[in-house]
Scaffold this motif. Structure first.
Motif, PDB file in Angstrom:
ATOM      1  N   PHE A  36       8.489  15.734 -11.770  1.00 24.01           N
ATOM      2  CA  PHE A  36       9.900  15.477 -12.022  1.00 24.01           C
ATOM      3  C   PHE A  36      10.551  16.715 -12.619  1.00 24.01           C
ATOM      4  O   PHE A  36       9.880  17.594 -13.153  1.00 24.01           O
ATOM      5  N   MET A  37      11.864  16.749 -12.482  1.00 19.76           N
ATOM      6  CA  MET A  37      12.641  17.807 -13.136  1.00 19.76           C
ATOM      7  C   MET A  37      13.909  17.193 -13.698  1.00 19.76           C
ATOM      8  O   MET A  37      14.427  16.201 -13.189  1.00 19.76           O
ATOM      9  N   GLY A  38      14.391  17.819 -14.772  1.00 16.02           N
ATOM     10  CA  GLY A  38      15.656  17.459 -15.376  1.00 16.02           C
ATOM     11  C   GLY A  38      16.579  18.649 -15.329  1.00 16.02           C
ATOM     12  O   GLY A  38      16.159  19.781 -15.605  1.00 16.02           O
ATOM     13  N   VAL A  39      17.830  18.413 -14.970  1.00 12.20           N
ATOM     14  CA  VAL A  39      18.813  19.481 -14.797  1.00 12.20           C
ATOM     15  C   VAL A  39      20.084  19.119 -15.548  1.00 12.20           C
ATOM     16  O   VAL A  39      20.520  17.963 -15.523  1.00 12.20           O
ATOM     17  N   GLU A  40      20.668  20.125 -16.180  1.00  7.01           N
ATOM     18  CA  GLU A  40      21.944  19.932 -16.857  1.00  7.01           C
ATOM     19  C   GLU A  40      22.688  21.263 -16.910  1.00  7.01           C
ATOM     20  O   GLU A  40      22.112  22.285 -17.287  1.00  7.01           O
ATOM     21  N   ASN A  41      23.951  21.233 -16.507  1.00 10.73           N
ATOM     22  CA  ASN A  41      24.816  22.421 -16.588  1.00 10.73           C
ATOM     23  C   ASN A  41      24.180  23.661 -15.963  1.00 10.73           C
ATOM     24  O   ASN A  41      24.132  24.716 -16.582  1.00 10.73           O
ATOM     25  N   GLN A  42      23.698  23.544 -14.742  1.00 14.00           N
ATOM     26  CA  GLN A  42      23.093  24.641 -13.981  1.00 14.00           C
ATOM     27  C   GLN A  42      21.828  25.199 -14.631  1.00 14.00           C
ATOM     28  O   GLN A  42      21.408  26.312 -14.336  1.00 14.00           O
ATOM     29  N   LYS A  43      21.227  24.434 -15.521  1.00 15.87           N
ATOM     30  CA  LYS A  43      20.002  24.874 -16.192  1.00 15.87           C
ATOM     31  C   LYS A  43      18.890  23.860 -15.943  1.00 15.87           C
ATOM     32  O   LYS A  43      19.095  22.655 -16.086  1.00 15.87           O
ATOM     33  N   LEU A  44      17.724  24.387 -15.583  1.00 23.47           N
ATOM     34  CA  LEU A  44      16.549  23.538 -15.477  1.00 23.47           C
ATOM     35  C   LEU A  44      16.084  23.251 -16.897  1.00 23.47           C
ATOM     36  O   LEU A  44      15.721  24.161 -17.636  1.00 23.47           O
ATOM     37  N   GLU A  45      16.127  21.997 -17.278  1.00 25.25           N
ATOM     38  CA  GLU A  45      15.741  21.600 -18.627  1.00 25.25           C
ATOM     39  C   GLU A  45      14.268  21.231 -18.715  1.00 25.25           C
ATOM     40  O   GLU A  45      13.660  21.355 -19.772  1.00 25.25           O
ATOM     41  N   CYS A  78       0.416  22.422  -4.980  1.00 26.80           N
ATOM     42  CA  CYS A  78       0.648  21.781  -3.671  1.00 26.80           C
ATOM     43  C   CYS A  78       2.088  21.954  -3.169  1.00 26.80           C
ATOM     44  O   CYS A  78       2.450  21.350  -2.166  1.00 26.80           O
ATOM     45  N   GLY A  79       2.904  22.714  -3.887  1.00 24.64           N
ATOM     46  CA  GLY A  79       4.274  22.958  -3.436  1.00 24.64           C
ATOM     47  C   GLY A  79       5.318  22.012  -3.993  1.00 24.64           C
ATOM     48  O   GLY A  79       6.502  22.124  -3.644  1.00 24.64           O
ATOM     49  N   ILE A  80       4.928  21.092  -4.861  1.00 23.11           N
ATOM     50  CA  ILE A  80       5.887  20.125  -5.409  1.00 23.11           C
ATOM     51  C   ILE A  80       6.909  20.818  -6.296  1.00 23.11           C
ATOM     52  O   ILE A  80       8.116  20.559  -6.193  1.00 23.11           O
ATOM     53  N   GLY A  81       6.455  21.696  -7.173  1.00 25.20           N
ATOM     54  CA  GLY A  81       7.376  22.428  -8.049  1.00 25.20           C
ATOM     55  C   GLY A  81       8.374  23.243  -7.250  1.00 25.20           C
ATOM     56  O   GLY A  81       9.570  23.257  -7.557  1.00 25.20           O
ATOM     57  N   LYS A  82       7.902  23.889  -6.209  1.00 26.47           N
ATOM     58  CA  LYS A  82       8.780  24.692  -5.353  1.00 26.47           C
ATOM     59  C   LYS A  82       9.841  23.824  -4.690  1.00 26.47           C
ATOM     60  O   LYS A  82      11.018  24.179  -4.662  1.00 26.47           O
ATOM     61  N   LYS A  83       9.415  22.655  -4.177  1.00 25.64           N
ATOM     62  CA  LYS A  83      10.378  21.766  -3.520  1.00 25.64           C
ATOM     63  C   LYS A  83      11.407  21.241  -4.521  1.00 25.64           C
ATOM     64  O   LYS A  83      12.595  21.156  -4.207  1.00 25.64           O
ATOM     65  N   GLY A  87      16.902  21.589  -6.645  1.00 25.12           N
ATOM     66  CA  GLY A  87      17.793  21.796  -7.785  1.00 25.12           C
ATOM     67  C   GLY A  87      18.730  22.967  -7.604  1.00 25.12           C
ATOM     68  O   GLY A  87      19.904  22.906  -7.976  1.00 25.12           O
ATOM     69  N   ILE A  88      18.231  24.039  -7.025  1.00 22.43           N
ATOM     70  CA  ILE A  88      19.077  25.213  -6.779  1.00 22.43           C
ATOM     71  C   ILE A  88      20.159  24.865  -5.760  1.00 22.43           C
ATOM     72  O   ILE A  88      21.329  25.200  -5.945  1.00 22.43           O
ATOM     73  N   LEU A  89      19.786  24.161  -4.709  1.00 20.44           N
ATOM     74  CA  LEU A  89      20.725  23.788  -3.652  1.00 20.44           C
ATOM     75  C   LEU A  89      21.732  22.737  -4.113  1.00 20.44           C
ATOM     76  O   LEU A  89      22.936  22.862  -3.858  1.00 20.44           O
ATOM     77  N   ASN A  90      21.264  21.694  -4.806  1.00 16.19           N
ATOM     78  CA  ASN A  90      22.126  20.564  -5.139  1.00 16.19           C
ATOM     79  C   ASN A  90      22.798  20.654  -6.506  1.00 16.19           C
ATOM     80  O   ASN A  90      23.851  20.040  -6.704  1.00 16.19           O
TER      81      ASN A  90
END
Length: 148
Positions: free
Chosen positions: A67-76, A87-92, A97-100
């Motif tokens: 999982f990832m958490g995002v706020e104000n253009q910052k990966l939290e 396995c590429g999960i972090g990259k995906k 997150g960068i795109l959306n």
């Protein structure tokens, strides 16, 4: 693997993510003692409830594997189940997150060279360094920004 955004942060989901967080931290944050991990773990549910955007990576059986958490253009936050690392999960998740969410910044523990290498590989570069983390603990943080 499927990526989904969640608004409904049930107690069950918070517990699953907290367990996933702990497994990930134990596998990657080798500079932390078991006591330090236990102390930090107390604050994880609050962070999970409070972050603006929470994106889950699920396996084929719809179990959370990252999982990832995002706020104000910052990966939290970005955590991957130990058995799923590499396995590429972090990259995906990061690409999503960068795109959306236009992620442009991340703070990473300097003492976690795997994470520093991952973010560097994803195009982030050191912007500044702090001797202590946001909780005032003596864990240097590298603040990295995505190169244009």
């Amino acid at each position: 693997m499927n990526l989904i955004e969640t608004e409904n942060r049930t107690e069950e989901l918070i517990q699953q993510f907290t367990a996933l967080w702990e497994g990930s931290v134990r596998a990657t944050h080798l500079f932390l003692s078991p006591e330090e991990i236990a102390e930090i773990k107390k604050y994880v549910p609050q962070a999970l409830r409070g972050v603006a955007r929470l994106v889950i990576a699920q396996d084929a059986q719809e179990n959370p594997v990252g999982f990832m958490g995002v706020e104000n253009q910052k990966l939290e936050m970005l955590f991957i189940a130990p058995q799923e690392r590499g396995c590429g999960i972090g990259k995906k998740l990061m690409q999503y997150g960068i795109l959306n969410y236009n992620i442009r910044e991340v703070g990473v523990n300097e003492q976690n060279p795997q994470a520093v290498g991952f973010y560097t590989h994803m195009g982030f570069r050191l912007a500044r360094r702090a001797e202590i983390d946001e909780q005032g603990q003596p864990y240097p943080i590298l603040y990295m920004k995505l190169e244009a």
